[in-house]
Enzyme design. Structure first.
Site, PDB file in Angstrom:
ATOM      1  N   ASN A   1       0.853  -1.185   0.000  1.00  0.00           N
ATOM      2  CA  ASN A   1       0.000   0.000   0.000  1.00  0.00           C
ATOM      3  C   ASN A   1       0.893   1.241   0.000  1.00  0.00           C
ATOM      4  OD1 ASN A   1       0.462   0.883   2.914  1.00  0.00           O
ATOM      5  ND2 ASN A   1      -0.313  -1.191   3.241  1.00  0.00           N
TER       6      ASN A   1
ATOM      7  N   LYS B   1      12.462 -15.938  -7.655  1.00  0.00           N
ATOM      8  CA  LYS B   1      11.665 -15.078  -8.522  1.00  0.00           C
ATOM      9  C   LYS B   1      10.982 -15.893  -9.611  1.00  0.00           C
ATOM     10  CE  LYS B   1      11.887 -11.215 -11.743  1.00  0.00           C
ATOM     11  NZ  LYS B   1      12.739 -10.251 -12.452  1.00  0.00           N
TER      12      LYS B   1
ATOM     13  N   PHE C   1      -5.715   3.697  13.955  1.00  0.00           N
ATOM     14  CA  PHE C   1      -5.934   4.624  12.849  1.00  0.00           C
ATOM     15  C   PHE C   1      -6.888   3.984  11.855  1.00  0.00           C
ATOM     16  CE2 PHE C   1      -2.542   6.900  14.658  1.00  0.00           C
ATOM     17  CZ  PHE C   1      -2.375   8.113  13.991  1.00  0.00           C
TER      18      PHE C   1
END
Length: 417
Positions: free
Chosen positions: A229, A308, A343
Site C-alpha cells: 500500500n 523469482k 488509525f
C-alpha cells in the site's frame, strides 16, 4: 529538498504551522556551526521569527553576515552586548523575546558555563535572562565528550527541566575520529524545535513506555513482488518523534521506510504483517500507550515462491489468504492500565467505519483520517483527522503537519479526550 545521509528531507515538513513564533539560536565555536545555517534558513523561510547569537569562537567558523542574511535580521555578537543601548539590555530583550532557545553546536566550554550558571558573554547572559525551553545540541571530539568532567556537566545541566537535548550522534568527526560527539543533523534539530514550540517543553510522557507501529507492510508473492500500500510511515515517525520529545521511552515497529529512526528510539524493522504481529506481541506487555499507525495488509498471497517467478509463470489469478488482525488481537489482550489507539484511513465517510472499528476492536481512541483529500494522508507531510474516543467524544483536526497532529493526539489522549 535537501539530501542528508542518503535520504531526501523536505525541510518545510518540519516547520509547518510555526508562523508568528520566535526562535533564538545560539551558536558555539565548533566546525558543526555550518550545519546551523540550514536550521536558521528553514525556520526563517517558513515565517518563523529567528534571532541568532554567535560567541566570539563561533565567529571564527561562520560570519554574522551569513546568519543575518539567512535569518533576515542582524545577528548578535559580544560586540553588540558591550555597546551602550538606548533601550533595555540586549540579553534581557532577547531572553524575554524567545519562545524556544536552541544552542547548537553546544561546546564543552559553553556546557561548563551552563552547568555552573556562569554568564560572561551575550549567549550565557541571555540563557540566564530567559525562561523558555532550551534545546541543546552538543558537538565535540569523542575524547572530549567522554571526559568525566564533561559528562558530569552534561548530566547536571539535564537535571534542569528547561533543558532538552538532541544528540550527540556517532559517526566520522571533523578530526577524522569515528565515535560519539557528532552534532545532530538539522533533520533532527528542526522537529525538536517544532515540538518545543507546540508543547512549551512539557514532558508529560516521562516514565511511559510508548509502542508504535508505522508504515505499510509487504506481503510477498516471490522475493521481488509483493502486495502493498502507499503508506510511507511518516505519521508513525511523527508520533515517535512527539512521544520522544515529551519524555517517553519509545519503541517503533516499522515496515520498510526511506527515513531514519530518530536517535533515542528503539527501532524494530519488519516487512510483513506476520513479522509486525510478532514484534508487537513481544513488546506489548511492557507498553503503556500503543499506537497502531501502520497500514497493515488485510490479505497476502496464498502461496509464496522462494525464487523469482519467470514472467510466463506468473498466475493469471492470485489466490489470497487472510492476515491476522493485529489491532483486534491487541484489543483482546489489553490490560486496564494500557491505552490502545488505532488509525482508520478512509475515503468518503470517515466517521462511520471508524466508529465500528473503535468498538469492535476495543480501542480507546481512533484517528479517522481521509486519504482522498489533497496534501493529506499517505505520502504527504501533512494530515487531517477526526479523533474519537471510546466515550464518543470527537475532535476534528484541520490540515496540519503530521508532527503537530501527533502532539494534538497525545494532548487528546492525556486529557481523556
Amino acid at each position: 529538498m535537501a539530501e542528508n545521509d542518503g535520504q531526501l528531507i523536505d525541510r518545510k515538513s518540519h516547520i509547518q504551522n510555526l508562523k508568528l513564533q520566535k526562535v533564538l539560536i545560539g551558536i558555539g565555536g565548533g566546525i558543526a556551526a555550518y550545519k546551523v545555517c540550514e536550521v536558521v534558513s528553514a525556520l526563517a523561510k517558513s515565517g518563523v521569527e529567528v534571532r541568532v547569537i554567535l560567541t566570539d569562537a563561533a565567529c571564527e567558523f561562520i560570519t554574522p553576515l551569513t546568519l543575518a542574511t539567512l535569518s533576515r535580521h542582524p545577528a548578535y555578537t559580544d560586540k553588540d552586548f558591550w555597546q551602550p543601548t538606548h533601550g533595555r539590555p540586549l540579553h534581557i530583550e532577547l531572553g524575554e523575546w524567545a519562545d524556544v532557545f536552541a544552542i547548537a553546536p553546544l561546546t564543552a566550554n559553553t556546557l561548563a558555563k551552563l552547568a555552573y550558571g556562569f554568564a560572561d558573554n551575550l549567549l550565557t547572559n541571555t540563557v540566564l535572562a530567559s525562561t523558555c525551553p532550551i534545546l541543546l545540541a552538543p558537538a565535540m571530539n569523542t575524547d572530549m565528550w567522554e571526559q568525566v568532567a564533561v559528562q558530569r556537566n552534561w548530566q547536571q545541566v539535564l537535571t534542569d527541566k528547561r533543558y532538552h537535548s538532541v544528540g550527540p550522534d556517532a559517526g566520522i568527526l571533523a578530526c577524522d575520529r569515528i565515535g560519539s560527539g557528532r552534532m545532530a543533523e538539522p533533520s533532527q534539530i528542526l522537529p525538536h524545535i517544532q515540538s518545543l514550540l507546540q508543547t512549551n517543553g512539557k514532558r508529560d510522557l516521562v516514565g511511559k513506555q510508548v509502542l508504535i507501529s508505522a508504515g505499510g507492510t509487504r506481503e510477498h508473492l516471490d522475493p521481488v513482488r509483493f502486495i502493498g500500500n502507499p503508506s510511507t510511515g511518516k505519521m508513525g515517525l511523527a508520533v515517535a518523534q512527539a512521544a520522544l520529545h515529551r519524555g517517553a521511552s519509545v519503541t517503533l515497529v516499522r515496515a520498510p521506510a526511506t527515513w531514519s529512526t530518530p536517535m533515542g528510539v528503539r527501532d524494530i524493522p519488519v516487512t510483513s504483517a506476520a513479522e509486525m504481529r510478532e514484534a508487537m506481541l513481544q513488546c506489548f506487555p511492557n507498553a503503556d500507550l500503543i499506537i497502531m499507525s501502520a497500514a497493515v495488509a488485510d490479505v497476502k498471497p496464498a502461496n509464496y515462491a522462494a525464487e523469482k517467478l519467470p514472467k510466463k509463470l506468473l498466475p493469471t489469478s492470485l489466490p489470497l489468504s487472510s492476515v491476522t488482525d493485529i489491532v483486534a488481537e491487541l484489543g483482546k489482550l489489553k490490560q486496564p492500565h494500557q491505552l490502545l489507539i488505532g488509525f482508520a484511513a478512509q475515503t468518503g465517510d470517515i466517521v462511520t467505519p471508524a466508529l465500528e472499528k473503535l468498538h469492535s476492536k476495543k480501542l480507546d481512541v481512533i484517528v479517522a483520517n481521509p486519504i482522498d483529500k489533497s496534501d493529506s494522508g499517505f505520502g504527504s507531510d501533512n494530515n487531517q483527522a477526526i479523533f474519537i474516543n471510546a466515550q464518543g467524544r470527537q475532535l476534528e483536526i484541520a490540515r496540519c503537519s503530521k508532527l503537530e497532529m501527533a502532539h494534538r493526539l497525545f494532548d487528546f489522549v492525556q486529557t481523556g479526550g
